[in-house]
Design an enzyme around this catalytic site. Sequence first.
Site, short mmCIF file in Angstrom:
data_model
loop_
_atom_site.label_atom_id
_atom_site.label_comp_id
_atom_site.label_asym_id
_atom_site.label_seq_id
_atom_site.Cartn_x
_atom_site.Cartn_y
_atom_site.Cartn_z
CB ALA A 147 38.22 102.08 -14.73
N GLY A 171 42.99 99.81 -14.58
CA GLY A 171 42.23 98.53 -14.09
C GLY A 171 42.29 97.17 -15.21
CD GLU A 176 43.63 98.63 -10.51
OE1 GLU A 176 42.86 99.04 -11.25
OE2 GLU A 176 43.98 98.79 -9.39
CD GLU A 199 45.26 103.19 -12.56
OE1 GLU A 199 46.32 103.26 -12.62
OE2 GLU A 199 44.42 102.10 -12.49
C1 3H9 Z 1 41.31 103.08 -14.01
O1 3H9 Z 1 41.52 102.07 -14.68
C2 3H9 Z 1 40.98 103.35 -12.44
C3 3H9 Z 1 41.08 101.96 -11.93
O2 3H9 Z 1 42.40 101.69 -11.20
C4 3H9 Z 1 40.24 101.72 -10.86
C5 3H9 Z 1 39.05 101.43 -11.10
C6 3H9 Z 1 37.88 100.96 -9.88
N1 3H9 Z 1 37.86 105.14 -20.66
O3 3H9 Z 1 43.46 107.68 -26.80
P1 3H9 Z 1 42.79 107.30 -28.20
C7 3H9 Z 1 38.71 106.52 -25.61
S1 3H9 Z 1 41.65 104.88 -14.65
C8 3H9 Z 1 36.92 105.41 -21.44
O4 3H9 Z 1 42.57 108.21 -29.08
P2 3H9 Z 1 45.08 105.78 -28.70
C9 3H9 Z 1 39.12 107.87 -25.82
O5 3H9 Z 1 38.35 108.76 -25.18
C10 3H9 Z 1 42.04 104.50 -16.39
N2 3H9 Z 1 37.55 105.73 -22.86
O6 3H9 Z 1 43.68 106.01 -28.58
C11 3H9 Z 1 39.13 107.63 -27.34
O7 3H9 Z 1 37.60 107.96 -27.68
P3 3H9 Z 1 37.29 109.09 -28.83
C12 3H9 Z 1 43.21 104.06 -16.47
C13 3H9 Z 1 38.70 105.75 -23.14
O8 3H9 Z 1 45.10 104.70 -29.59
C14 3H9 Z 1 39.25 106.44 -27.76
O9 3H9 Z 1 39.14 105.54 -26.82
N3 3H9 Z 1 43.64 103.80 -17.97
C15 3H9 Z 1 39.48 105.16 -22.12
O10 3H9 Z 1 46.11 106.88 -28.95
C16 3H9 Z 1 40.61 106.25 -28.52
O11 3H9 Z 1 41.53 106.73 -27.43
C17 3H9 Z 1 44.03 104.95 -18.53
O12 3H9 Z 1 44.39 105.95 -18.03
C18 3H9 Z 1 39.00 104.61 -21.04
N4 3H9 Z 1 39.99 104.19 -20.03
O13 3H9 Z 1 45.57 105.29 -27.10
C19 3H9 Z 1 44.18 104.76 -20.01
N5 3H9 Z 1 40.86 105.31 -22.95
O14 3H9 Z 1 37.73 108.28 -29.99
C20 3H9 Z 1 43.75 105.75 -20.95
C21 3H9 Z 1 40.62 105.63 -24.04
O15 3H9 Z 1 35.80 109.11 -28.82
N6 3H9 Z 1 43.59 105.56 -22.36
N7 3H9 Z 1 39.42 105.69 -24.40
O16 3H9 Z 1 37.94 110.38 -28.71
C22 3H9 Z 1 44.99 105.77 -22.98
O17 3H9 Z 1 45.96 105.98 -22.64
C23 3H9 Z 1 45.02 105.75 -24.65
O18 3H9 Z 1 43.51 105.98 -24.92
C24 3H9 Z 1 45.18 104.23 -24.99
C25 3H9 Z 1 44.81 104.25 -26.49
C26 3H9 Z 1 46.87 104.16 -24.81
C27 3H9 Z 1 44.94 103.16 -24.30
#
Ligand code: 3H9
Length: 692
Positions: A63, A102, A105, A125
Amino acid sequence: MSNVVSLKSHDEVGLVTIDSPPVNALSAAVRGGILDCVQQAIADPTIRAIVLTCSGRTFIAGADITEFGKPPKQPGLDEVLAALESSPKPTVAAIHGTALGGGLEVALACHFRVADKNAKLGLPEVKLGLLPGAGGTQRLPRAVGPELAVKMIVSGNPIGSQEALRSGLIEEVVEEASAGGETFARKLLAEKRAIRRLRDDDTKLAAARADRSIFTTAVAATTKKIRGLEAPLAAADAIGYAIDLPFDEGLKKEREIFLRLMSSDQSKAQRYAFFAEREAAKIPGVPNGIQPRLVERVAIIGAGTMGGGIAMSFVNAGIPVTLVETGREQLDRGLDIMRKNYDATAARGGIPADAPEKRMALINGTVGIENIKHADLIVEAVFETMAIKKDVFGQIDQFAKPGAILATNTSFLDINEIAKETKRPQDVLGMHFFSPANVMKLCEVVRAADTAPDVLQAVVSVARKIGKVPVVVGVCDGFVGNRMLMARQRQASQLLFDGALPQQVDAALTKFGMPMGPFAMGDLAGLDIGWRSRKDRGIKSEIEDALCEAGRFGQKTGKGFFRYEEGSRAPLHDPEVEKLIDETLSRLGRKRRVVSDEEIIERTTYSMINEGARILEEGIAARASDIDVVWLYGYGWPIYRGGPMHYADHVGLQRLADRLSYYARESNDASLQPTQLLMELAEQDGKFGARG
Ligand code: 3H9
């Protein structure tokens, strides 16, 4: 038509592609785009199967976290999932990169899933203080069984494609996601394979329905180390509902818990920490687009505990290291420890069986500092004494190639002074790793007066590449982390003079969420180091001095503030210590008073926050959130409290200023006077976090 999601028809297969950099998060635009494209594909008579795939570096990473806490926008994710799941035409998720939260999901709502060999699939999450809120707790147990579902959802850790294949989460590992998804879809059509909706398939729940202990045992194993976190337990409850209730009722329960967690302080703090960590990688004052220097080869000077741990961190990320020592014996000892460390990890199953061999092969152990000459980055990790560091930097200057980055792993010393030993102060900076360096994630990147921007940028990038969380800080005694730790330590020691006992102080702080109290930490580090240094400087710290004079140096002598049983690191209460404290206090003419746990928490944490405010005033840290990242990743500050500065904002800065003034008065301790910045913010009802 959406500009972030497109539909292309290829010979009976409708390819829905999401293209929303950086990580294809499920923003309102992406949700709307998927829904439109899927509906169009369903309506298009020439399309018989639908493949959902992503452009760029990853499949949907979850999400859009930036939307959390804001008014919801339509369509909701549930609507998108319903469209995919109820589609009369087979839907296939084709995954590369990371299918997280998400994102997974969405994939679980599709009828089939394929992934390339490097893909990672997970529901992280809980790391944001949440649980999967779009059916993940109900569909994943149906896909892989409750045991693995508990492991994935409650820990938040992803699995790779091979495990996903074995467990039934995906149907095939493909060469390339999008093309592989299309081929798989055609195969489905050719075989006339029936659509499989996880919501209707309870097969994998049967065993746990017959014997609930399968589930409870898995939960007990995964929640052992959650230390005060609410989300993992809530997530486990939700998986329990998948076992106990029909799908739609379980889904309703999951939604209720998700909404409750979303508005909890813990989740707010954890989401704050997520963005704080990423913000820390943006270096203030370094112009956008600056080209970092290339770091491909690294030399580390010193194969001791720190040098060895640092070398392992680079090698673990596949970066070759030249490890330099002054003699063969020291080098062999260092290499031996690293080898044993890898072997132990492999024996535990933490790394593949052939990894120790492969990783050790990336280390070129050598005697003589002249061997650093090919390195792009040189990290000095020798004894923590200015004279020795200066001498080593003088030698580095002789042998390092022009343009090489010269880093010192000092934890306290003045890097400007060290840089003066070279003719290239622009290339010098600090990389302060935390012990054990191969495990701890924090790296304080210390910017000296002349450090060049491309050097800073390169070190921040390489630190992230080796899995560290870099935070750029300025030069001062102890930088950010240790300087605040000293402020806390001072109060902890003072509390003993007032009447608290080490076990009370440590228990209050571990209950607060710290992994270890200040006195157990002192025992771990060794009390004799400070004692000798105080003696050299003619300073006294009566209680600690009395312990050391009684031969209590900490864990290394089996007793310090606590006692330790043979082979154990668990601190045990020792009445001898109480006696020593009483004797010392009566010698000083002091009486013990009752000290409350509240006072312990306030004096220890508020004093370090006050020091944090001073650090901000001096510009040693650029943002309050950088200080929080230091404490989260270097000292185990509980993530559900967001870091000390976030915690201060939560408590309220006026309260903090009032309590500090009170303690400063009561204990006649000027260091507790609220700083100018704290006073100003308190007056304006401001927050550290709002300072940008
Ligand atoms: C969810 O999904 C809830 C659902 O179950 C239910 C919904 C109803 N959203 O980490 P990075 C941005 S909860 C917005 O440096 P990497 C991040 O801030 C979510 N932005 O890259 C950064 O921005 P900036 C569950 C996001 O290659 C840029 O992307 N998912 C999101 O080292 C690059 O990120 C997670 O918890 C996001 N979801 O790692 C996954 N994700 O460049 C969270 C990233 O402006 N994300 N950004 O600073 C991660 O674990 C890592 O970002 C990922 C990439 C592994 C994907």
